[in-house]
Design a protein around this motif. Sequence first.
Motif, mmCIF file in Angstrom:
data_model
loop_
_atom_site.group_PDB
_atom_site.id
_atom_site.type_symbol
_atom_site.label_atom_id
_atom_site.label_comp_id
_atom_site.label_asym_id
_atom_site.label_seq_id
_atom_site.Cartn_x
_atom_site.Cartn_y
_atom_site.Cartn_z
ATOM 1 N N LEU A 50 -42.316 -34.932 35.965
ATOM 2 C CA LEU A 50 -41.096 -35.614 35.528
ATOM 3 C C LEU A 50 -40.937 -35.618 34.010
ATOM 4 N N TRP A 51 -42.066 -35.649 33.303
ATOM 5 C CA TRP A 51 -42.074 -35.691 31.842
ATOM 6 C C TRP A 51 -42.935 -34.511 31.391
ATOM 7 N N PRO A 52 -42.368 -33.321 31.265
ATOM 8 C CA PRO A 52 -43.177 -32.121 31.056
ATOM 9 C C PRO A 52 -43.819 -32.056 29.689
ATOM 10 N N LYS A 53 -44.815 -31.188 29.605
ATOM 11 C CA LYS A 53 -45.555 -30.958 28.361
ATOM 12 C C LYS A 53 -44.627 -30.478 27.255
ATOM 13 N N ARG A 54 -43.670 -29.656 27.610
ATOM 14 C CA ARG A 54 -42.719 -29.138 26.626
ATOM 15 C C ARG A 54 -41.300 -29.317 27.155
ATOM 16 N N GLY A 55 -40.340 -29.309 26.237
ATOM 17 C CA GLY A 55 -38.941 -29.423 26.626
ATOM 18 C C GLY A 55 -38.427 -30.844 26.539
ATOM 19 N N MET A 56 -37.131 -30.992 26.633
ATOM 20 C CA MET A 56 -36.470 -32.284 26.458
ATOM 21 C C MET A 56 -36.084 -32.956 27.766
ATOM 22 N N LEU A 57 -36.022 -32.201 28.856
ATOM 23 C CA LEU A 57 -35.540 -32.767 30.101
ATOM 24 C C LEU A 57 -36.538 -33.755 30.693
ATOM 25 N N ARG A 58 -36.072 -34.951 31.025
ATOM 26 C CA ARG A 58 -36.848 -35.960 31.738
ATOM 27 C C ARG A 58 -36.186 -36.164 33.101
ATOM 28 N N LYS A 59 -36.973 -36.077 34.164
ATOM 29 C CA LYS A 59 -36.417 -36.049 35.510
ATOM 30 C C LYS A 59 -36.549 -37.412 36.194
ATOM 31 N N PRO A 60 -35.626 -37.747 37.070
ATOM 32 C CA PRO A 60 -35.755 -38.992 37.838
ATOM 33 C C PRO A 60 -36.857 -38.873 38.889
ATOM 34 N N GLY A 61 -37.456 -40.009 39.209
ATOM 35 C CA GLY A 61 -38.518 -40.026 40.207
ATOM 36 C C GLY A 61 -39.558 -41.075 39.863
ATOM 37 N N VAL A 62 -40.680 -41.034 40.571
ATOM 38 C CA VAL A 62 -41.757 -42.002 40.359
ATOM 39 C C VAL A 62 -42.922 -41.306 39.677
ATOM 40 N N ALA A 63 -43.186 -41.686 38.431
ATOM 41 C CA ALA A 63 -44.329 -41.166 37.676
ATOM 42 C C ALA A 63 -45.530 -42.065 37.979
ATOM 43 N N VAL A 64 -46.630 -41.459 38.399
ATOM 44 C CA VAL A 64 -47.789 -42.224 38.878
ATOM 45 C C VAL A 64 -49.041 -41.865 38.082
ATOM 46 N N VAL A 65 -49.805 -42.879 37.716
ATOM 47 C CA VAL A 65 -51.213 -42.680 37.381
ATOM 48 C C VAL A 65 -52.003 -43.494 38.395
ATOM 49 N N GLU A 66 -53.068 -42.897 38.915
ATOM 50 C CA GLU A 66 -53.845 -43.563 39.961
ATOM 51 C C GLU A 66 -55.322 -43.604 39.582
ATOM 52 N N PHE A 67 -55.855 -44.834 39.527
ATOM 53 C CA PHE A 67 -57.273 -45.031 39.277
ATOM 54 C C PHE A 67 -58.021 -44.823 40.591
ATOM 55 N N LEU A 68 -58.942 -43.874 40.595
ATOM 56 C CA LEU A 68 -59.643 -43.468 41.803
ATOM 57 C C LEU A 68 -60.977 -44.214 41.928
#
Length: 243
Positions: A186-204
Amino acid sequence: MVQYIRSVIFITQMYIAMPIVGLGFAPWAMFSRRGAYAACKTYSRYVFWTARWMVGMRCEVRGTVPDGEALIAAKHQSFLDIMMIFTALPAAKFIMKKEILMTPIIGQYARRLGCVAVDRGKRGAAIDKMVSDVNAGRAEPGQLIIYSQGTRVAPGAKRPYKVGTAVLYEQLAQPCVPVATNVGVLWPKRGMLRKPGVAVVEFLPQIAPGMTREAFMAELETSVEDRSDALMAEAGFTHDKQS
């Protein structure tokens, strides 16, 4: 095109807000590490809030977040996972490339939080200094975050896991908590486009201290990569979509 315009506006206001928050908290942060944490978490939460209503991106933390001393070995895909992991933890500090210390606002706060700078070009010497600096900073307990691949890795790309994580795991004799993510979809390494959706970080589930270096690295890479792949698929990523 509409989403791209919204993304540009979001990114612009996000970077305008950074010095405002940083300077606003500076009198407190100069004399108190607690003030530095408050500033960084306030800014991160502001970014999460604006991302939700400006570009349709919701930030979600999953899993059991450690509150005691631990080594956090995380997948790194974009600036967003830095903010999400940092905000979730009570007393986080990062292993980071030394160039970041020269960045206005971010560099000053990184020093105040006790982050450890590493010269990535010096390999063995960098690992020795990293261990020395980490041990010097252990008087301030907390969660030490290291990006085991050493840099941002785009969804679908492969990079090796570096031995520095295993060295810290052995030296600290603390549990290691792997962290998976899908934020790069959703939030890429390069570029300006930010996409809708659920960005997740998960502690394992944590890896207990005491494993051999080889077994630890295999367990870490398998758990982080497998779960990150699942989270990225959940966000709609498939390898044929990689740009």
